[in-house]
Scaffold this motif. Structure first.
Motif, PDB file in Angstrom:
ATOM      1  N   ALA A  93       0.837  -1.195   0.000  1.00 36.99           N
ATOM      2  CA  ALA A  93       0.000   0.000   0.000  1.00 36.99           C
ATOM      3  C   ALA A  93       0.873   1.246   0.000  1.00 36.99           C
ATOM      4  CB  ALA A  93      -0.909  -0.006   1.219  1.00 36.99           C
ATOM      5  N   PRO A  94       0.381   2.341  -0.554  1.00 37.13           N
ATOM      6  CA  PRO A  94       1.148   3.596  -0.517  1.00 37.13           C
ATOM      7  C   PRO A  94       1.402   4.040   0.921  1.00 37.13           C
ATOM      8  CG  PRO A  94      -0.680   3.737  -2.070  1.00 37.13           C
ATOM      9  CD  PRO A  94      -0.876   2.475  -1.295  1.00 37.13           C
ATOM     10  N   THR A  95       2.516   4.701   1.119  1.00 33.86           N
ATOM     11  CA  THR A  95       2.859   5.198   2.450  1.00 33.86           C
ATOM     12  C   THR A  95       2.473   6.668   2.562  1.00 33.86           C
ATOM     13  OG1 THR A  95       5.091   5.740   1.689  1.00 33.86           O
ATOM     14  CG2 THR A  95       4.751   3.565   2.683  1.00 33.86           C
ATOM     15  N   GLY A  96       2.405   7.136   3.790  1.00 34.64           N
ATOM     16  CA  GLY A  96       2.059   8.524   4.020  1.00 34.64           C
ATOM     17  C   GLY A  96       0.560   8.757   3.947  1.00 34.64           C
ATOM     18  N   ARG A  97       0.191  10.009   4.001  1.00 30.21           N
ATOM     19  CA  ARG A  97      -1.224  10.374   3.997  1.00 30.21           C
ATOM     20  C   ARG A  97      -1.807  10.218   2.594  1.00 30.21           C
ATOM     21  NH1 ARG A  97      -4.779  13.131   7.109  1.00 30.21           N
ATOM     22  NH2 ARG A  97      -6.365  14.372   6.043  1.00 30.21           N
ATOM     23  N   VAL A  98      -2.991   9.602   2.531  1.00 30.21           N
ATOM     24  CA  VAL A  98      -3.641   9.354   1.241  1.00 30.21           C
ATOM     25  C   VAL A  98      -5.104   9.765   1.324  1.00 30.21           C
ATOM     26  CG1 VAL A  98      -2.101   7.463   0.564  1.00 30.21           C
ATOM     27  CG2 VAL A  98      -4.163   6.969   1.921  1.00 30.21           C
ATOM     28  N   GLU A  99      -5.665  10.056   0.168  1.00 34.72           N
ATOM     29  CA  GLU A  99      -7.098  10.318   0.014  1.00 34.72           C
ATOM     30  C   GLU A  99      -7.674   9.166  -0.788  1.00 34.72           C
ATOM     31  OE1 GLU A  99     -10.642  12.690   0.436  1.00 34.72           O
ATOM     32  OE2 GLU A  99      -8.641  13.133   1.212  1.00 34.72           O
ATOM     33  N   VAL A 100      -8.602   8.433  -0.212  1.00 41.41           N
ATOM     34  CA  VAL A 100      -9.157   7.229  -0.839  1.00 41.41           C
ATOM     35  C   VAL A 100     -10.606   7.482  -1.210  1.00 41.41           C
ATOM     36  CG1 VAL A 100      -9.674   4.783  -0.553  1.00 41.41           C
ATOM     37  CG2 VAL A 100      -7.605   5.745   0.468  1.00 41.41           C
ATOM     38  N   THR A 101     -10.955   7.104  -2.434  1.00 46.32           N
ATOM     39  CA  THR A 101     -12.325   7.196  -2.917  1.00 46.32           C
ATOM     40  C   THR A 101     -12.741   5.830  -3.436  1.00 46.32           C
ATOM     41  OG1 THR A 101     -12.083   9.514  -3.524  1.00 46.32           O
ATOM     42  CG2 THR A 101     -13.902   8.305  -4.532  1.00 46.32           C
ATOM     43  N   GLY A 102     -13.904   5.362  -3.015  1.00 40.23           N
ATOM     44  CA  GLY A 102     -14.378   4.048  -3.445  1.00 40.23           C
ATOM     45  C   GLY A 102     -15.871   3.898  -3.224  1.00 40.23           C
ATOM     46  N   ALA A 103     -16.406   2.812  -3.745  1.00 42.05           N
ATOM     47  CA  ALA A 103     -17.832   2.521  -3.582  1.00 42.05           C
ATOM     48  C   ALA A 103     -18.079   1.981  -2.182  1.00 42.05           C
ATOM     49  CB  ALA A 103     -18.287   1.515  -4.625  1.00 42.05           C
ATOM     50  N   LEU A 104     -19.044   2.569  -1.495  1.00 43.87           N
ATOM     51  CA  LEU A 104     -19.357   2.175  -0.123  1.00 43.87           C
ATOM     52  C   LEU A 104     -20.093   0.842  -0.117  1.00 43.87           C
ATOM     53  CD1 LEU A 104     -19.319   3.042   2.872  1.00 43.87           C
ATOM     54  CD2 LEU A 104     -21.525   4.148   2.469  1.00 43.87           C
TER      55      LEU A 104
END
Length: 283
Positions: free
Chosen positions: A129-140
């Motif tokens: 997985a990417p490291t550091g702070r991320v913004e994730v968007t996906g289907a709930l």
């Protein structure tokens, strides 16, 4: 003619019918309402989401229901533990999900399915997985359960693998407070395929829905049966009274004095001869 309807026996019959008919109608209507609710929820769950749908903050879409399931949700934080969800099929092929927990800004952890890979679940195949702070968007998506199609609910999986994507399953595996939901990323990277959003459980036209429809028919059949039996008893009672008034009913027949079962008349000479000699006379 109809005064028999006021007798105690018919009072009981009439009260039973007066209570049974509305009860059966109520139960039939209730079962029909359950079926219609399942049809409506199926339409909502399978309705196509707009292509230009804007992602909403995760907390604004919780708890997950038929309206919010499949909606695009966004959350930010840092990725933490990663697990594999084995024995999941996509387009007819067997593979596994790559699931990573996202420690959000709220302090809770959110399961995020970052994509699907074919073959046997192997940590070496899963991209980090990417490291550091991320913004994730996906289907709930709503949490899975043992009845969800495709889950591995038998247990016995190796360490690092998860059979059911649910907070109730993860709570014993990770030290985080968990959201009772998960996201499936629709634009995965590193060669993974996107996992399409699934309709929530108990929202399809499944066996339970048609059971409700069948029960609806049964309750309405009970109404017709109760009314038919009442009318049949009523008609038989009326016909009996009419036959009695017309004199068509035979009175009780008196005992036949010549019945062989009766004792012989002592004045009968043949009987006296038989009783004295023990031999029946020849006629």
């Amino acid at each position: 003619m109809h005064r028999f309807l006021l007798t105690p026996r018919w009072w009981g019959i009439n009260v039973f019918v007066a209570l049974a008919v509305p009860f059966c109608l109520f139960m039939g209507s209730w079962q029909l309402g359950r079926f219609e609710a399942r049809v409506d929820s199926h339409r909502e769950a399978t309705a196509e989401r707009p292509a230009d749908q804007v992602a909403a903050p995760l907390d604004s879409l919780l708890p997950v229901d038929t309206e919010t399931s499949g909606r695009l949700a966004s959350a930010s934080g840092e990725y933490a533990e990663q697990m594999l969800v084995p024995e999941r099929r996509l387009d007819g092929a067997s593979g596994f999900y790559v699931l990573t927990l996202l420690r959000t800004d709220s302090g809770k952890a959110l399961p995020v399915v970052r994509g699907w890979l074919p073959g046997t679940a192997d940590p070496a195949k899963a991209p980090a997985a990417p490291t550091g702070r991320v913004e994730v968007t996906g289907a709930l998506q709503a949490s899975e359960n043992s009845g969800t199609k495709g889950v591995h609910a038998q247990g016995g999986l190796p360490a690092g693998q998860l059979g059911v994507i649910a907070a109730a399953t993860l709570v014993n595996l990770v030290p985080h407070e968990l959201y009772d939901a998960w996201l499936t990323v629709q634009t995965p990277v590193d060669g993974m395929l996107p996992v399409p959003a699934q309709a929530p459980t108990n929202t399809g036209l499944d066996l339970k829905a048609f059971q409700n429809l069948g029960y609806t028919g049964e309750w309405f059949v009970f109404v017709a049966f109760v009314l038919f039996m009442w009318f049949r008893l009523y008609r038989r009672e009326v016909e009996t009274l009419r036959d009695a008034e017309a004199g068509l009913l035979d009175p009780a027949a008196p005992a036949d004095p010549a019945d062989p079962a009766d004792p012989a008349d002592p004045a009968d000479p043949a009987a006296q001869d038989q009783s004295s000699t023990g031999i029946a006379p020849v006629r």
